[in-house]
Design a protein around this motif. Structure first.
Motif, PDB file in Angstrom:
ATOM      1  N   MET A 195      62.121  55.584  26.395  1.00 19.93           N
ATOM      2  CA  MET A 195      60.773  55.359  25.865  1.00 19.93           C
ATOM      3  C   MET A 195      60.563  53.883  25.510  1.00 19.93           C
ATOM      4  SD  MET A 195      58.317  57.542  25.532  1.00 19.93           S
ATOM      5  CE  MET A 195      56.630  57.072  25.358  1.00 19.93           C
ATOM      6  N   GLY A 196      61.570  53.294  24.887  1.00 22.98           N
ATOM      7  CA  GLY A 196      61.448  51.896  24.479  1.00 22.98           C
ATOM      8  C   GLY A 196      61.117  51.000  25.656  1.00 22.98           C
ATOM      9  N   ASP A 197      61.855  51.188  26.722  1.00 22.15           N
ATOM     10  CA  ASP A 197      61.610  50.427  27.938  1.00 22.15           C
ATOM     11  C   ASP A 197      60.185  50.624  28.427  1.00 22.15           C
ATOM     12  OD1 ASP A 197      63.987  49.311  28.074  1.00 22.15           O
ATOM     13  OD2 ASP A 197      64.720  50.372  29.862  1.00 22.15           O
ATOM     14  N   GLN A 198      59.791  51.872  28.380  1.00 16.86           N
ATOM     15  CA  GLN A 198      58.450  52.185  28.876  1.00 16.86           C
ATOM     16  C   GLN A 198      57.384  51.517  28.056  1.00 16.86           C
ATOM     17  OE1 GLN A 198      57.053  56.083  29.953  1.00 16.86           O
ATOM     18  NE2 GLN A 198      59.183  56.698  30.165  1.00 16.86           N
ATOM     19  N   ILE A 199      57.638  51.435  26.749  1.00 12.37           N
ATOM     20  CA  ILE A 199      56.626  50.785  25.910  1.00 12.37           C
ATOM     21  C   ILE A 199      56.535  49.308  26.249  1.00 12.37           C
ATOM     22  CG2 ILE A 199      56.084  50.108  23.545  1.00 12.37           C
ATOM     23  CD1 ILE A 199      56.844  52.905  22.713  1.00 12.37           C
ATOM     24  N   ILE A 200      57.702  48.695  26.439  1.00 11.66           N
ATOM     25  CA  ILE A 200      57.670  47.285  26.846  1.00 11.66           C
ATOM     26  C   ILE A 200      56.950  47.126  28.172  1.00 11.66           C
ATOM     27  CG2 ILE A 200      59.084  45.312  27.494  1.00 11.66           C
ATOM     28  CD1 ILE A 200      61.190  46.380  25.552  1.00 11.66           C
ATOM     29  N   GLN A 201      57.279  48.025  29.089  1.00  8.85           N
ATOM     30  CA  GLN A 201      56.621  47.982  30.395  1.00  8.85           C
ATOM     31  C   GLN A 201      55.112  48.140  30.235  1.00  8.85           C
ATOM     32  OE1 GLN A 201      58.099  47.604  33.611  1.00  8.85           O
ATOM     33  NE2 GLN A 201      55.948  47.346  34.167  1.00  8.85           N
ATOM     34  N   SER A 202      54.732  49.073  29.367  1.00 14.69           N
ATOM     35  CA  SER A 202      53.304  49.319  29.180  1.00 14.69           C
ATOM     36  C   SER A 202      52.603  48.131  28.552  1.00 14.69           C
ATOM     37  CB  SER A 202      53.075  50.546  28.308  1.00 14.69           C
ATOM     38  OG  SER A 202      53.608  51.672  28.940  1.00 14.69           O
ATOM     39  N   ILE A 203      53.330  47.448  27.679  1.00 18.98           N
ATOM     40  CA  ILE A 203      52.722  46.262  27.075  1.00 18.98           C
ATOM     41  C   ILE A 203      52.403  45.248  28.167  1.00 18.98           C
ATOM     42  CG2 ILE A 203      53.207  44.272  25.591  1.00 18.98           C
ATOM     43  CD1 ILE A 203      54.665  46.240  23.727  1.00 18.98           C
ATOM     44  N   LEU A 204      53.314  45.113  29.098  1.00 22.77           N
ATOM     45  CA  LEU A 204      53.084  44.203  30.224  1.00 22.77           C
ATOM     46  C   LEU A 204      51.954  44.717  31.122  1.00 22.77           C
ATOM     47  CD1 LEU A 204      54.259  41.590  31.276  1.00 22.77           C
ATOM     48  CD2 LEU A 204      55.727  42.916  32.771  1.00 22.77           C
ATOM     49  N   ASP A 205      51.999  46.034  31.400  1.00 21.92           N
ATOM     50  CA  ASP A 205      50.941  46.621  32.242  1.00 21.92           C
ATOM     51  C   ASP A 205      49.572  46.406  31.615  1.00 21.92           C
ATOM     52  OD1 ASP A 205      52.848  47.515  33.963  1.00 21.92           O
ATOM     53  OD2 ASP A 205      52.853  49.574  33.225  1.00 21.92           O
ATOM     54  N   GLY A 206      49.510  46.619  30.300  1.00 25.86           N
ATOM     55  CA  GLY A 206      48.254  46.448  29.585  1.00 25.86           C
ATOM     56  C   GLY A 206      47.756  45.021  29.684  1.00 25.86           C
ATOM     57  N   LEU A 207      48.703  44.092  29.639  1.00 23.95           N
ATOM     58  CA  LEU A 207      48.356  42.679  29.749  1.00 23.95           C
ATOM     59  C   LEU A 207      47.685  42.407  31.093  1.00 23.95           C
ATOM     60  CD1 LEU A 207      48.935  40.410  27.735  1.00 23.95           C
ATOM     61  CD2 LEU A 207      50.904  39.786  29.116  1.00 23.95           C
ATOM     62  N   VAL A 208      48.271  43.005  32.133  1.00 24.71           N
ATOM     63  CA  VAL A 208      47.698  42.804  33.467  1.00 24.71           C
ATOM     64  C   VAL A 208      46.328  43.481  33.564  1.00 24.71           C
ATOM     65  CG1 VAL A 208      47.992  43.207  35.922  1.00 24.71           C
ATOM     66  CG2 VAL A 208      49.955  42.577  34.518  1.00 24.71           C
ATOM     67  N   SER A 209      46.248  44.734  33.120  1.00 25.32           N
ATOM     68  CA  SER A 209      44.955  45.430  33.148  1.00 25.32           C
ATOM     69  C   SER A 209      43.913  44.635  32.391  1.00 25.32           C
ATOM     70  CB  SER A 209      45.018  46.791  32.446  1.00 25.32           C
ATOM     71  OG  SER A 209      45.884  47.630  33.086  1.00 25.32           O
ATOM     72  N   GLY A 210      44.327  44.158  31.238  1.00 24.78           N
ATOM     73  CA  GLY A 210      43.409  43.382  30.408  1.00 24.78           C
ATOM     74  C   GLY A 210      42.911  42.170  31.136  1.00 24.78           C
ATOM     75  N   SER A 211      43.798  41.461  31.830  1.00 21.80           N
ATOM     76  CA  SER A 211      43.310  40.247  32.489  1.00 21.80           C
ATOM     77  C   SER A 211      42.442  40.579  33.691  1.00 21.80           C
ATOM     78  CB  SER A 211      44.436  39.281  32.846  1.00 21.80           C
ATOM     79  OG  SER A 211      45.562  39.974  33.243  1.00 21.80           O
ATOM     80  N   ILE A 212      42.725  41.728  34.317  1.00 22.33           N
ATOM     81  CA  ILE A 212      41.856  42.135  35.423  1.00 22.33           C
ATOM     82  C   ILE A 212      40.446  42.390  34.902  1.00 22.33           C
ATOM     83  CG2 ILE A 212      41.399  44.033  37.012  1.00 22.33           C
ATOM     84  CD1 ILE A 212      44.416  44.190  37.473  1.00 22.33           C
ATOM     85  N   TYR A 213      40.359  43.118  33.812  1.00 23.58           N
ATOM     86  CA  TYR A 213      39.052  43.349  33.207  1.00 23.58           C
ATOM     87  C   TYR A 213      38.442  42.036  32.729  1.00 23.58           C
ATOM     88  CZ  TYR A 213      39.642  48.424  33.119  1.00 23.58           C
ATOM     89  OH  TYR A 213      39.786  49.727  33.461  1.00 23.58           O
ATOM     90  N   GLY A 214      39.302  41.197  32.172  1.00 21.89           N
ATOM     91  CA  GLY A 214      38.825  39.930  31.630  1.00 21.89           C
ATOM     92  C   GLY A 214      38.122  39.107  32.694  1.00 21.89           C
ATOM     93  N   LEU A 215      38.721  39.046  33.881  1.00 20.66           N
ATOM     94  CA  LEU A 215      38.124  38.274  34.969  1.00 20.66           C
ATOM     95  C   LEU A 215      36.696  38.716  35.242  1.00 20.66           C
ATOM     96  CD1 LEU A 215      40.732  37.824  37.827  1.00 20.66           C
ATOM     97  CD2 LEU A 215      39.526  36.079  36.533  1.00 20.66           C
ATOM     98  N   MET A 216      36.494  40.034  35.203  1.00 22.49           N
ATOM     99  CA  MET A 216      35.156  40.560  35.443  1.00 22.49           C
ATOM    100  C   MET A 216      34.233  40.249  34.271  1.00 22.49           C
ATOM    101  SD  MET A 216      34.686  42.073  38.252  1.00 22.49           S
ATOM    102  CE  MET A 216      33.257  43.132  37.992  1.00 22.49           C
ATOM    103  N   ALA A 217      34.788  40.452  33.078  1.00 19.83           N
ATOM    104  CA  ALA A 217      33.939  40.409  31.888  1.00 19.83           C
ATOM    105  C   ALA A 217      33.443  39.001  31.558  1.00 19.83           C
ATOM    106  CB  ALA A 217      34.664  41.013  30.700  1.00 19.83           C
ATOM    107  N   ILE A 218      34.253  37.988  31.833  1.00 21.31           N
ATOM    108  CA  ILE A 218      33.819  36.642  31.433  1.00 21.31           C
ATOM    109  C   ILE A 218      32.555  36.247  32.171  1.00 21.31           C
ATOM    110  CG2 ILE A 218      34.475  34.251  31.141  1.00 21.31           C
ATOM    111  CD1 ILE A 218      37.291  35.015  31.642  1.00 21.31           C
ATOM    112  N   GLY A 219      32.550  36.481  33.467  1.00 18.88           N
ATOM    113  CA  GLY A 219      31.371  36.122  34.245  1.00 18.88           C
ATOM    114  C   GLY A 219      30.152  36.867  33.741  1.00 18.88           C
ATOM    115  N   PHE A 220      30.357  38.122  33.421  1.00 21.65           N
ATOM    116  CA  PHE A 220      29.260  38.945  32.935  1.00 21.65           C
ATOM    117  C   PHE A 220      28.718  38.397  31.619  1.00 21.65           C
ATOM    118  CE2 PHE A 220      27.177  42.473  30.964  1.00 21.65           C
ATOM    119  CZ  PHE A 220      26.688  43.244  32.004  1.00 21.65           C
ATOM    120  N   THR A 221      29.649  38.048  30.741  1.00 20.23           N
ATOM    121  CA  THR A 221      29.224  37.630  29.405  1.00 20.23           C
ATOM    122  C   THR A 221      28.529  36.266  29.436  1.00 20.23           C
ATOM    123  OG1 THR A 221      29.917  37.838  27.116  1.00 20.23           O
ATOM    124  CG2 THR A 221      31.197  36.345  28.466  1.00 20.23           C
ATOM    125  N   LEU A 222      28.891  35.443  30.387  1.00 18.18           N
ATOM    126  CA  LEU A 222      28.221  34.143  30.514  1.00 18.18           C
ATOM    127  C   LEU A 222      26.734  34.326  30.747  1.00 18.18           C
ATOM    128  CD1 LEU A 222      30.152  31.622  32.752  1.00 18.18           C
ATOM    129  CD2 LEU A 222      29.535  31.444  30.350  1.00 18.18           C
TER     130      LEU A 222
END
Ligand SMILES: Nc1ncnc2c1ncn2[C@@H]1O[C@H](COP(=O)(O)OP(=O)(O)OP(=O)(O)O)[C@@H](O)[C@H]1O
Ligand SMILES: Nc1ncnc2c1ncn2[C@@H]1O[C@H](COP(=O)(O)OP(=O)(O)OP(=O)(O)O)[C@@H](O)[C@H]1O
Ligand SMILES: [Mg+2]
Ligand SMILES: [Mg+2]
Lengths: 336, 289, 244, 235, 372
Positions: free
Chosen positions: B1-28
């Motif tokens: 589980m511990g490993d998975q949580i670390i992995q998920s933290i990384l996955d979330g970071l990637v998901s977040g930046s994918i959304y971020g790329l979309m959202a910044i343009g929108f918010t501008l």
């Protein structure tokens, strides 16, 4: 006076024409009219919020779904008839509207829009996932037609038409009366300048929650008609894009007017049907026409008609989600 | 589980930046022009298609292709602003919202009509190699997305906060007339803002589209998601959009980890509502408007 | 009629109002003056419950009104205008006034629709916007919007009327008309008035009593005569050549 | 310097400026007075290009400007202190002032120096230089709007009711300042309700009555004109 | 197209050739337009073939086929309106459609009321026949018929610890219900079950979670559009795992967009081993289309031929009751198997499979051994 008499005359003439249509048109066209009728109820209810109270709600398709599912579940699993289930559907949707309204009506403009969108989606996703009750993505089928009354057989499109016509006329009439009332005036005042409305003694909160609850109940009623008219419902009919379509209907017709949403609904349901003959390019043309409509008919279809008739000088800017000037103004007054 | 949580933290970071790329343009566009551009997702789709055509068909270098897609779609954005949103400027915000809906239906169906329904995928130069960071792995491609997002956010933040151009953007967003009186070229500013936003959507399309598949309807979901994230973060705030994107990314990641992936949207909406109930102007929204 | 007891209001460390106390008698016109940023509008906001004071209480006709909602206060008979004039922008002048009559049904249910309509016309006449009856409010010039705002407020039939710089942007003739209007409001309608104004001629001519604020504190209170001679007020606000 | 000929302005179909001609010469202070709704604000907005004229012409330093966009007009040297202040509410006082210098191509040092000058004129602005402009009081905002316009170093200033909502002590200051700015070389077109003060500092004046020029002349003459005294001066 | 097609004569080859209009409702725009487009291309290929051969005979009359297709956009409202139009204005004797279960489900009551035969060659959900409509027949291989083939394939692939991942829509959910008991019965062990939303594109967390359970085989149920990003990411996370997809995906498409990620993948398929008929169809199809025919094209092609066959057996192109009866009594051998129906309108088609190997697709029945 004369003007008024002419208005009433026109309305009666329109109603007469509407009531003989089943004798003139084929079932397909009657079906389209029936769809329009149900959507007119829905858009009239949305117009109460968007056009008159000035709150851009995306939750109405969700509330419509609640009405549809309540009615569908009661008639398929609990043995109710349509006649007993539709008031319950309206009440359930109204109560849910009230409950959603409590937190949501604190929000304004985009925040209100997006939070109601959230609730609409939560309703849809709940329906989608609550399989035991709603059938989940499979939907509910074999929803019975209303039991026959007055010699009308509701399995026939032509007969169902009258039920829908009467319901739509009553709902529109009701909305009109409401708008003319003191509460209706208060709703408009809220739309115009919510903070200032407080200072003329309007309990804005109460009026808003009343409007939202009522409009939710009307949406629920439309939903129950929808369910028993179509015999089959599934969560795929209650998506964000449907919310967007009904909003388009209200606004393109001319929001904050009684006839506007009726025109808009008719236009936006008929248009894609007319375009069926150009099936390949249909949606492209539809999208393009939407843009053009908005660019060249700022006041909606009704505005266009009015400017043809040249009865009134038109207002060039509609109010909802105004460019933010009024809000800035009131915020300014708080500061100065 | 511990490993998975670390992995998920990384996955979330990637998901977040994918959304971020979309959202910044929108918010501008949202923050400065007060336009809710629901066709943003379609610009993203156009970016992906343009990249696909250049890389997949003409074998142009991936990065060059993305850059070109940004320019092309950015230019298109400029034209859209000029011919659709400018005439609607200073009318109710709802008009631009509706126009953008019409535009989104138009663009996606036009591409559908021209390109057909088939799926495409953009060949990428990234190797299969992945990196392992304290027990979690991330592919080169995703790492790239992460870094580029970070870079873009930093640049944008700096431009808006500290440059003269950025100041004029903020001024225009707050009072268009007064900015005109200060000598800001409003038409040009709005055109540029829209072009930048479109260009960023295109970049997202090229980068992210190559992770998934490219098809004419790929913009629908991300467009709406960007709107939600922007509200969640506090409208018009670049930092808000990024934080909102990460909150959303992590919410989905952890829903997936602890419950089921199919409940991601449900959890996303509940989160949105809860956040707004606690912070009615979004996470980074100012006290006003 | 109105008692303001020890009101303070803070904005993130800034003290906009600092322990302000005064009372207003029935039928009086009270003027509130003070340099820009002294806290005058903030005081109005606290009295009319636009936002609550950080400290202190306000009593209206012996009843504590702090913590109430603005709409309740309007029902009680206390109403106001805003420094940044507020109207219902897309409604006609006439509709604006009738919207102002919203509370009349609660206050005096016996009134018929006809009576209300007539009253609305009287009010429009009274504040001088009759000729713009059907004009959309947002298309009025600022001066007329101010009159309309006063009309809307009068339509609620207040006992106490707070005005925030109504003469701003009016020329002397118009200001004179306004002063006249306010006098009539007091004499004909028996309304008590609190007035924030920078136009000294208007204030001095109209007010029975004046309260002076500076940096959120009350620095003086008295008749126009007393205030004009108060060296502290002259230094802080009037300036030596103020009445030139 | 500024010459307006037969100007017509409409809102939708309603004409609010009818055939107005007026002139401001280099180095002058010209006052424009008129009742509420006469069209003063509209006229100024038309000069600075925020509103389009539907007829007539405006020339500034010999160049027609009625077709130009506002940023061009600003660049040519017209500064406008708008009615209702219009400061940028979510920017600090400091940033607002910097915005004033948006079109200037001078060095940072020169701009900095002018900033200090503004702070000297309005110590309150210096005190509050980091406050968000939107939370300033009405009067404070007015000072800021004036300061911001000065930052652009225009050749011609358009003032739209600068004394609106300002404490008497500061009103006096503002008029003094306008006079001083004029003495230092600025040309000024001043819209005022405080006609008394305005006419005292100005050279010439126009009276606008429902969109038409009703009267024009030397300020000192108008000060003594009976009708003017009654309506606009309140005697 | 509001002509009364069946009465109208088309002047081309003599005065005696009439045209039969066949109604088609398919989503060719909207978020799930791909399948509908494939099916439609199949329909058109059959239409062209029949007409090029001079039409078909019913009794002693010759008819040409004309497809009247309306787009349903993925929306039930549009599908029902299209159905009403086909029935009441175009007056078609039979309707084919759609590829989406929720649309088809909404069309069934209309067809039933108008006593117009409605038949779908693609929508596979079991809710359709559950409505008990006598005028509706489902000619798409039902999920339960695939389960058998699926479990057999898992065994053949020697999967020991299986992770089962399905899309949470009507189609995927029915596998969610059907597979676990069937697998248990066959002694196949499920170590993880995951479902995902149809809109989902990002699967990393879900896959990493699955990976932690160390499965050696993955059983997927996902339509092509959804499967591609999933398979790509699966390839990133578990490059060596064995994968079986349950018939939602078209292998040719998978190869096209994710060649690296799908090597070795086995997918259940409506089409079995390549027969001479299939080869012939592929050649025919290639003439008018720019892509290689896939099994949804087969279904579309079968659909038109099936209807023609039913009309010929019914001896009428107008009598809807007779045509419906002929449909229900069919024993028609098409490209993907033999179509026949029980009294509920369910078909008896079985699942086959396709194996992707080195950029090629190998079709076979489940009784053949997997290629090495
Ligand atoms: N919302 C707010 N947030 C922060 N500061 C505020 C806020 N509202 C007012 N202030 C500050 O409080 C002080 C008092 O403001 P107020 O508006 O009451 O002044 P005023 O006396 O009405 O001035 P004026 O005559 O210029 O209108 C000012 O310094 C102002 O900047
Ligand atoms: N946006 C608008 N749309 C329509 N009419 C307008 C608009 N703005 C102003 N007007 C009208 O134009 C006329 C002139 O208005 P303007 O604001 O220029 O007057 P003003 O002389 O500045 O008055 P004040 O002294 O009250 O500021 C008025 O009749 C007003 O009603
Ligand atoms: Mg104030
Ligand atoms: Mg003005």
């Amino acid at each position: 006076m004369n003007n008024n008499r002419m208005k009433i005359g026109t309305i009666i003439a329109v109603l007469v024409v509407l009531s003989v249509l089943p004798f003139l048109l084929d079932s397909y066209l009657i079906h389209i009219l029936n769809q329009i009728g149900i959507w007119v109820i829905l858009t009239a209810s949305l117009n109460l919020m968007v056009g008159y109270t000035g709150q851009l709600s995306f939750a109405h398709v969700g509330l419509f779904a609640v009405g549809a599912y309540t009615s569908a579940i009661l008639t398929t699993s609990a043995g109710f008839s349509f006649w007993t289930s539709f008031p319950i559907a309206a009440i359930v949707a109204g109560v849910l509207g009230f409950i959603i309204g409590l937190p949501v009506l604190r929000f304004k403009t985009h925040f209100f829009a997006i939070v109601t969108l959230g609730f609409g989606e939560i309703i849809r996703l709940t329906i989608y996932n609550w399989r035991d009750l709603t059938g989940g993505p499979n939907g509910i089928y074999n929803i019975p037609f209303p039991t026959n009354i007055l010699g009308l057989d509701f399995a026939l499109r032509e007969h169902f038409y009258y039920l829908i016509l009467i319901s739509a006329v009553l709902v529109v009439l009701f909305v009109k009366l409401l708008i003319g009332s003191r509460t209706g005036k208060a709703m408009i005042a809220i739309r115009e300048n919510e903070n200032f409305a407080l200072f003329v003694g309007i309990n804005t909160w109460k009026v808003k929650i009343f409007a939202f609850t009522l409009s939710a109940a009307l949406a629920g009623f439309a939903g129950s008609l929808y369910a028993s008219y179509n015999s089959y419902i599934s969560p795929y009919s209650f998506t964000v894009s449907e919310s967007v379509s009904i909003l388009l209907m209200v606004i393109i017709g001319g929001m904050g007017t009684i006839i506007g949403p009726i025109l808009g609904t008719t236009f936006l349901i008929f248009l894609p049907e007319l375009l069926r003959s150009v099936s390949e390019w249909r949606m492209v043309i539809y999208g393009g026409l939407l843009v053009l409509t908005i660019m060249f008919m700022r006041d909606g279809i009704l505005g266009l008609i009015k400017s043809f008739v040249r009865k009134k000088k038109h207002h060039s800017e509609k109010n909802l989600l105004s460019t933010g000037k009024e809000e800035a103004a009131i915020a300014g007054s708080e500061r100065n | 589980m511990g490993d998975q949580i670390i992995q998920s933290i990384l996955d979330g970071l990637v998901s977040g930046s994918i959304y971020g790329l979309m959202a910044i343009g929108f918010t501008l566009v949202f923050g400065i022009m007060h336009v809710i551009n629901l066709a943003h997702g379609e610009l993203y789709m156009l970016g992906a298609f343009t990249t696909f055509i250049m890389v997949g068909v003409y074998q142009i270098n991936f990065f060059v292709a993305i850059l070109a897609a940004m320019l092309i779609v950015g230019g298109l954005g400029f034209l859209i602003e000029r011919y659709i949103f400018r005439p609607l400027r200073n009318t109710a915000m709802l008009n631009t919202l509706l126009a953008s809906i019409g535009l989104s239906i138009f663009i996606s169906n036009l591409v559908l009509k021209i390109a057909g329904t088939g799926m495409r995928s953009i060949p990428t130069p990234f190797s299969d190699k992945s990196f392992t960071i304290i027990g979690a792995t991330i592919s080169t491609h995703r790492l790239m997305v992460l870094l580029l997002t970070a870079l873009l956010v930093a640049v944008l933040f700096w431009v808006i906060k500290f440059t003269k151009f950025g100041r004029s953007l903020r001024a225009t967003s707050q009072d268009q007339d007064a900015s005109a009186l200060m000598g800001v070229n409003i038409n040009l500013t709005y055109g540029l803002v829209f072009a930048i936003s479109a260009g960023m959507a295109a970049m997202a399309g090229g980068l992210i589209g190559s992770l998934y598949v490219v098809d004419p309807t790929m913009g629908l979901g991300p467009g709406l998601k960007a709107f939600i994230i922007v509200i969640l973060g506090g409208m018009g705030s670049v930092v808000g959009a990024i934080v909102g994107a990460f909150v959303m990314g992590y919410a989905e990641t952890f829903t997936s980890l602890f419950w089921a992936a199919s409940y991601q949207d449900l959890v996303g909406y509940i989160l949105l509502i809860l956040v707004l109930l606690l912070k009615p102007n979004g996470l980074f929204g100012g006290a006003k408007r | 009629m109105l008692e303001v007891k020890g009101i303070s209001r803070f904005f993130k460390g800034l003290v906009a109002l600092d322990d302000v106390t005064f009372t207003v008698k029935q039928g009086d016109i009270l003027g509130i003056i003070g340099p820009n940023g002294a806290g005058k509008s903030t005081l109005f906001n606290c009295i009319t419950c636009f936002f609550p004071p950080s400290k202190g209480e306000v009593y209206f006709e012996g009843k504590k009104i702090t913590g109430l909602n603005p709409f309740q206060i309007t029902e009680l008979g206390l109403t106001r205008t805003f420094q940044h004039t507020q109207v219902f922008p897309k409604l006609s002048v006439y509709e604006n006034i009738t919207t102002g009559q919203y509370v009349m049904k609660r206050k005096d249910p016996s009134r018929t629709k006809r009576q209300l309509e007539q009253k609305a016309h009287e009010i429009m006449e009274f504040v001088g916007v009759s000729e713009y009856k059907d004009t959309t409010a947002e298309n009025l010039s600022l001066g007329y919007q101010t009159r309309l705002a006063i009309g809307i407020a009068l339509a609620t039939e207040p006992k106490l009327f707070l005005l925030d710089e109504p003469a701003a942007g009016m020329n002397p003739e118009e200001t004179k008309q306004l002063v006249h209007l306010l006098r009539e409001i007091r004499t004909k309608l028996g309304v008590t008035i609190i007035l924030i104004e920078h136009d000294m001629k208007a204030v001095m001519g109209l007010c029975d009593k004046i309260v002076v604020l500076e940096y959120g504190k009350k620095i003086a209170e008295g008749t126009p005569q007393e205030i004009q001679e108060n060296p502290r007020v002259i230094e802080a606000y009037l300036g030596s050549e103020a009445l030139a | 310097m500024l010459k307006i000929e037969n100007l017509q302005v409409h809102y939708d179909k309603v004409q609010v400026i009818h055939d107005v001609s007026l002139e401001v010469n280099e180095g002058e202070i010209v006052t424009l007075i008129g009742s509420n709704g006469a069209g003063k604000t509209t006229l100024l907005r038309t000069i600075s290009g925020i509103k389009r004229a539907s007829g007539g012409s405006i020339t500034f330093m010999g160049e027609p400007i009625h077709q130009m966009t506002s940023h061009k007009i600003v660049e040519m040297g017209i500064g406008h202190v708008p009615e209702g202040r219009h400061v940028f509410p979510d920017m600090s006082v400091y940033e607002n002032l910097q915005m004033g210098a948006f079109r200037r191509k001078d060095s940072q040092a020169a701009i900095k120096k002018d900033l200090e000058h503004i702070f000297d004129l309005f110590p309150r602005l210096k005190e509050r230089s980091q406050q968000m402009a939107g939370t300033m009081s009405g009067g404070e905002q007015q000072m800021l709007a004036i300061g911001r316009a000065i930052m652009a170093k225009p050749k011609l200033f358009l003032f739209d009711e600068p004394s609106l909502g300002i404490a008497p002590i500061i009103v006096a200051e503002i008029f003094k300042m306008i006079k001083k700015m004029n003495e230092e070389g600025s040309t000024i077109l001043l819209v005022e309700q405080n006609a008394n003060a305005a006419l005292k500092i100005s050279d010439r004046a126009y009276i606008l009555e429902t969109g038409k020029i009703g009267l024009e002349g030397q300020s000192s003459d108008l000060l003594n004109d009976d009708r003017v005294r009654k309506i606009y001066l309140g005697f | 197209g509001c002509s009364k097609g069946s009465e109208e004569t088309s002047g081309k080859s003599g005065g005696s050739v009439e045209t039969v209009e066949i109604g088609v409702v398919l989503a060719t725009s909207g978020p799930i337009a791909q399948t509908g487009t494939w099916v439609l291309d199949g329909h058109k290929a059959a239409e062209k073939e029949i007409n090029d051969n001079g039409g078909f005979k019913v009794g002693d009359k010759t008819y040409k086929v004309k497809i009247v297709q309306y787009d349903s956009e993925g929306r039930a409202e549009s599908a029902t309106a299209a159905t009403e139009k086909l029935i009441n204005q175009d007056k078609v004797p039979v309707i084919l459609g759609t590829s989406i279960s929720s649309e088809t489900a909404a069309m069934i009551p209309i067809a039933q009321r108008a006593k117009t035969p409605l038949i779908t060659f693609v929508a596979a959900s079991d809710i359709l026949t559950a409505q008990g409509a006598s005028f509706f027949s489902q000619a798409a291989p039902a999920n339960k018929n695939y389960v058998e083939a699926g479990t057999k394939t898992m065994k053949d692939m020697e999967m020991k610890n299986i992770a089962f991942i399905y899309v949470d829509d009507a189609w995927g959910q029915s596998y969610g219900k059907l597979y676990p008991p069937a697998m248990e019965e066959k002694g196949l062990k499920i170590v993880a079950t995951e479902k995902f939303a149809p809109e989902q594109k990002e699967f990393m967390t879900m896959l990493n979670k699955v990976k932690a359970k160390n499965p050696d085989g993955i059983v997927l149920a996902a339509e092509t559009e959804l499967a591609v990003p999933l398979l790509k990411q699966l390839h990133e996370v578990m490059p060596d795992v064995k994968i079986m997809e349950s018939g939602g995906s078209i292998p040719e498409e998978l190869i096209k967009v994710a060649p690296d990620a799908v090597n070795g993948l086995v997918t259940l398929s409506r089409a079995g081993a390549v027969t001479p008929e299939i080869t012939k169809f592929q050649e025919l199809f290639a003439k008018s289309n720019s892509y290689k025919a896939n099994s949804f094209n087969y279904s579309g092609y079968d659909g038109i031929h099936f209807i023609v066959d039913a009309m010929q057996r019914a001896g009428t192109v107008t009598d809807k009751e007779k045509i419906n009866k002929a449909i229900r009594d069919a024993k028609y051998k098409g490209l993907i198997g033999t179509y026949s129906f029980n009294e509920k309108g369910e078909n008896s088609l079985v699942g086959n499979r396709a194996i992707i190997k080195d950029g090629k697709v190998i079709y076979q029945t489940v009784n053949e051994p997997l290629p090495k």
